[in-house]
Enzyme design. Structure first.
Site, PDB file in Angstrom:
ATOM      1  N   LYS A  13       0.840  -1.214   0.000  1.00 62.35           N
ATOM      2  CA  LYS A  13       0.000   0.000   0.000  1.00 62.35           C
ATOM      3  C   LYS A  13       0.871   1.259   0.000  1.00 62.35           C
ATOM      4  O   LYS A  13       0.645   2.183  -0.774  1.00 62.35           O
ATOM      5  CB  LYS A  13      -0.931   0.012   1.233  1.00 62.35           C
ATOM      6  N   ARG A  88      -9.880   0.687   8.065  1.00 62.41           N
ATOM      7  CA  ARG A  88      -9.364  -0.639   8.332  1.00 62.41           C
ATOM      8  C   ARG A  88     -10.367  -1.526   9.045  1.00 62.41           C
ATOM      9  O   ARG A  88     -10.069  -2.677   9.341  1.00 62.41           O
ATOM     10  CB  ARG A  88      -8.178  -0.474   9.243  1.00 62.41           C
ATOM     11  N   ARG A 127      11.688  -5.939   4.313  1.00 61.79           N
ATOM     12  CA  ARG A 127      11.461  -4.492   4.239  1.00 61.79           C
ATOM     13  C   ARG A 127      12.413  -3.747   5.191  1.00 61.79           C
ATOM     14  O   ARG A 127      12.740  -4.219   6.273  1.00 61.79           O
ATOM     15  CB  ARG A 127      10.027  -4.150   4.637  1.00 61.79           C
ATOM     16  N   ARG A 162      10.934  -2.219  11.316  1.00 60.90           N
ATOM     17  CA  ARG A 162       9.973  -1.592  12.224  1.00 60.90           C
ATOM     18  C   ARG A 162       9.780  -2.445  13.479  1.00 60.90           C
ATOM     19  O   ARG A 162      10.044  -3.639  13.471  1.00 60.90           O
ATOM     20  CB  ARG A 162       8.609  -1.457  11.504  1.00 60.90           C
ATOM     21  N   ARG A 173      -0.748  -9.376  12.872  1.00 67.09           N
ATOM     22  CA  ARG A 173      -1.258  -8.371  11.928  1.00 67.09           C
ATOM     23  C   ARG A 173      -2.021  -9.046  10.792  1.00 67.09           C
ATOM     24  O   ARG A 173      -3.050  -8.541  10.339  1.00 67.09           O
ATOM     25  CB  ARG A 173      -0.108  -7.543  11.364  1.00 67.09           C
TER      26      ARG A 173
HETATM   27  P1  AP5 Z   1       4.859  -1.678   1.754  1.00 67.55           P
HETATM   28  O1  AP5 Z   1       4.583  -0.725   0.654  1.00 67.55           O
HETATM   29  O2  AP5 Z   1       5.605  -1.187   2.965  1.00 67.55           O
HETATM   30  O3  AP5 Z   1       3.534  -2.459   2.196  1.00 67.55           O
HETATM   31  P2  AP5 Z   1       2.279  -1.960   3.057  1.00 67.55           P
HETATM   32  O4  AP5 Z   1       1.084  -2.634   2.484  1.00 67.55           O
HETATM   33  O5  AP5 Z   1       2.264  -0.467   3.136  1.00 67.55           O
HETATM   34  O6  AP5 Z   1       2.665  -2.647   4.427  1.00 67.55           O
HETATM   35  P3  AP5 Z   1       2.519  -2.169   5.921  1.00 67.55           P
HETATM   36  O7  AP5 Z   1       3.216  -3.217   6.762  1.00 67.55           O
HETATM   37  O8  AP5 Z   1       2.986  -0.740   6.096  1.00 67.55           O
HETATM   38  O9  AP5 Z   1       1.016  -2.248   6.124  1.00 67.55           O
HETATM   39  P4  AP5 Z   1       0.301  -2.391   7.448  1.00 67.55           P
HETATM   40  O10 AP5 Z   1      -1.084  -2.245   6.960  1.00 67.55           O
HETATM   41  O11 AP5 Z   1       0.582  -3.584   8.261  1.00 67.55           O
HETATM   42  O12 AP5 Z   1       0.969  -1.228   8.322  1.00 67.55           O
HETATM   43  P5  AP5 Z   1       0.566   0.279   8.604  1.00 67.55           P
HETATM   44  O13 AP5 Z   1       1.812   1.066   8.577  1.00 67.55           O
HETATM   45  O14 AP5 Z   1      -0.569   0.720   7.754  1.00 67.55           O
HETATM   46  O15 AP5 Z   1       5.655  -2.909   1.089  1.00 67.55           O
HETATM   47  C1  AP5 Z   1       6.139  -3.960   1.885  1.00 67.55           C
HETATM   48  C2  AP5 Z   1       7.538  -4.373   1.362  1.00 67.55           C
HETATM   49  O16 AP5 Z   1       7.407  -4.962   0.071  1.00 67.55           O
HETATM   50  C3  AP5 Z   1       8.520  -3.208   1.193  1.00 67.55           C
HETATM   51  O17 AP5 Z   1       9.824  -3.664   1.516  1.00 67.55           O
HETATM   52  C4  AP5 Z   1       8.438  -2.864  -0.300  1.00 67.55           C
HETATM   53  O18 AP5 Z   1       9.653  -2.301  -0.773  1.00 67.55           O
HETATM   54  C5  AP5 Z   1       8.174  -4.253  -0.880  1.00 67.55           C
HETATM   55  N1  AP5 Z   1       7.376  -4.210  -2.094  1.00 67.55           N
HETATM   56  C6  AP5 Z   1       6.189  -3.577  -2.252  1.00 67.55           C
HETATM   57  N2  AP5 Z   1       5.723  -3.796  -3.493  1.00 67.55           N
HETATM   58  C7  AP5 Z   1       6.639  -4.595  -4.112  1.00 67.55           C
HETATM   59  C8  AP5 Z   1       6.733  -5.179  -5.393  1.00 67.55           C
HETATM   60  N3  AP5 Z   1       5.772  -4.975  -6.318  1.00 67.55           N
HETATM   61  N4  AP5 Z   1       7.797  -5.957  -5.684  1.00 67.55           N
HETATM   62  C9  AP5 Z   1       8.766  -6.186  -4.765  1.00 67.55           C
HETATM   63  N5  AP5 Z   1       8.768  -5.634  -3.538  1.00 67.55           N
HETATM   64  C10 AP5 Z   1       7.700  -4.863  -3.219  1.00 67.55           C
HETATM   65  O19 AP5 Z   1       0.008   0.163  10.093  1.00 67.55           O
HETATM   66  C11 AP5 Z   1       0.849  -0.195  11.182  1.00 67.55           C
HETATM   67  C12 AP5 Z   1       0.019  -0.308  12.450  1.00 67.55           C
HETATM   68  O20 AP5 Z   1      -0.611   0.954  12.743  1.00 67.55           O
HETATM   69  C13 AP5 Z   1      -1.153  -1.298  12.401  1.00 67.55           C
HETATM   70  O21 AP5 Z   1      -0.740  -2.607  12.698  1.00 67.55           O
HETATM   71  C14 AP5 Z   1      -2.089  -0.709  13.473  1.00 67.55           C
HETATM   72  O22 AP5 Z   1      -1.644  -1.020  14.779  1.00 67.55           O
HETATM   73  C15 AP5 Z   1      -1.924   0.778  13.276  1.00 67.55           C
HETATM   74  N6  AP5 Z   1      -2.908   1.336  12.321  1.00 67.55           N
HETATM   75  C16 AP5 Z   1      -2.627   1.922  11.121  1.00 67.55           C
HETATM   76  N7  AP5 Z   1      -3.749   2.323  10.504  1.00 67.55           N
HETATM   77  C17 AP5 Z   1      -4.773   1.996  11.345  1.00 67.55           C
HETATM   78  C18 AP5 Z   1      -6.184   2.144  11.267  1.00 67.55           C
HETATM   79  N8  AP5 Z   1      -6.776   2.719  10.209  1.00 67.55           N
HETATM   80  N9  AP5 Z   1      -6.933   1.654  12.298  1.00 67.55           N
HETATM   81  C19 AP5 Z   1      -6.370   1.084  13.384  1.00 67.55           C
HETATM   82  N10 AP5 Z   1      -5.034   0.910  13.514  1.00 67.55           N
HETATM   83  C20 AP5 Z   1      -4.239   1.367  12.507  1.00 67.55           C
END
Ligand code: AP5
Length: 215
Positions: A13, A88, A127, A162, A173
């Site tokens: 994402k 979410r 990552r 992280r 997660r």
């Molecule tokens: P990346 O782009 O980092 O993936 P992502 O989907 O953004 O992954 P996240 O782990 O950030 O998502 P998440 O939903 O768990 O965490 P968030 O920060 O939102 O890509 C992943 C890896 O793959 C990278 O190394 C990238 O380079 C690689 N990659 C990507 N595409 C690729 C491709 N095509 N080919 C090769 N490599 C590739 O949330 C964290 C925490 O915050 C949650 O657990 C929760 O506690 C809290 N939180 C956040 N939002 C909310 C909400 N709305 N409600 C409640 N709690 C929330």
């Protein structure tokens, strides 16, 4: 564009949101990035969110909604917005719908980034994220590495794993995603906004999203 990106942890994402934002200047709003910055700065929000995040649990809807109600009214959202990691849960999606109606904003598209589980696990363990809260650039030691000495190519800060990248937190997660977030796929299908994309190559995914926005 006014787009929501759905997808499991590690689906890409943040990566796709960043590429889309470079395309037309729409602002990328990542609730995860906002929360991590709050944790680093030790704000009240950060103190409340820290333990939930470390365990891989969701932060309570009430905290997220008050944070996003303010964020979505900021001036930069007029250029367009890409929501990454929000909503979410079904209650967040329902609240967002009411909020956007109040603000007179209509979503163009909700994209579900569909990525096989084994690819997700590999992406999450490889990552690296820039440790500077104002940058948080995303790297991958296989597909997009930081500098040779492990630093961010944009700001030079260390690129690190992280706190929620332990095996236990990753499994939690993924379970939380299946239970609380995956139901949003049907929610947005019923709203007539959903497009699912098998997302293995970022640039291809971006092109598919751009094409879907033009139809
Ligand atoms: P990346 O782009 O980092 O993936 P992502 O989907 O953004 O992954 P996240 O782990 O950030 O998502 P998440 O939903 O768990 O965490 P968030 O920060 O939102 O890509 C992943 C890896 O793959 C990278 O190394 C990238 O380079 C690689 N990659 C990507 N595409 C690729 C491709 N095509 N080919 C090769 N490599 C590739 O949330 C964290 C925490 O915050 C949650 O657990 C929760 O506690 C809290 N939180 C956040 N939002 C909310 C909400 N709305 N409600 C409640 N709690 C929330």
């Amino acid at each position: 564009m006014r787009v929501v990106l759905l997808g499991a942890p590690g689906a890409g994402k943040g990566t796709i949101a960043n590429l889309l934002s470079e395309h037309d200047g729409s602002v990328q709003i990542s609730t995860g990035d906002i929360l991590r910055a709050a944790v680093n700065e030790g704000t009240e929000l950060g103190k409340e969110a820290k333990e939930y995040m470390g365990r891989g649990d969701l932060v309570p809807d009430s905290l997220i909604m008050s944070m996003m109600e303010a964020r979505l009214q900021a001036e930069d959202c007029e250029k367009g917005l890409i929501l990454d990691g929000f909503p979410r849960t079904i209650p967040q999606a329902e609240e967002l719908k009411k909020l956007l109606e109040r603000l007179g904003i209509a979503l163009d598209l909700v994209v579900n980034l569909d990525v096989p589980k084994e690819v997700i696990l590999d992406r999450l363990t490889t990552r690296r994220t820039c440790s500077n809260p104002d940058c948080q650039a995303i790297y991958n030691i296989k597909s997009n590495p930081p500098t040779e000495d492990g630093r961010c190519k944009i700001c030079g800060s260390p690129a690190i794993q992280r706190d929620d990248e332990t095996e236990e937190a990753i499994m939690n997660r993924l379970d939380t995603y299946n239970e609380k977030t995956a139901p949003l796929i049907s929610f947005y299908q019923q709203e007539g906004l959903l497009k699912s994309i098998l997302s293995l190559k970022s640039q291809e995914t971006v092109e598919k999203i751009k094409a879907a926005l033009q139809t």
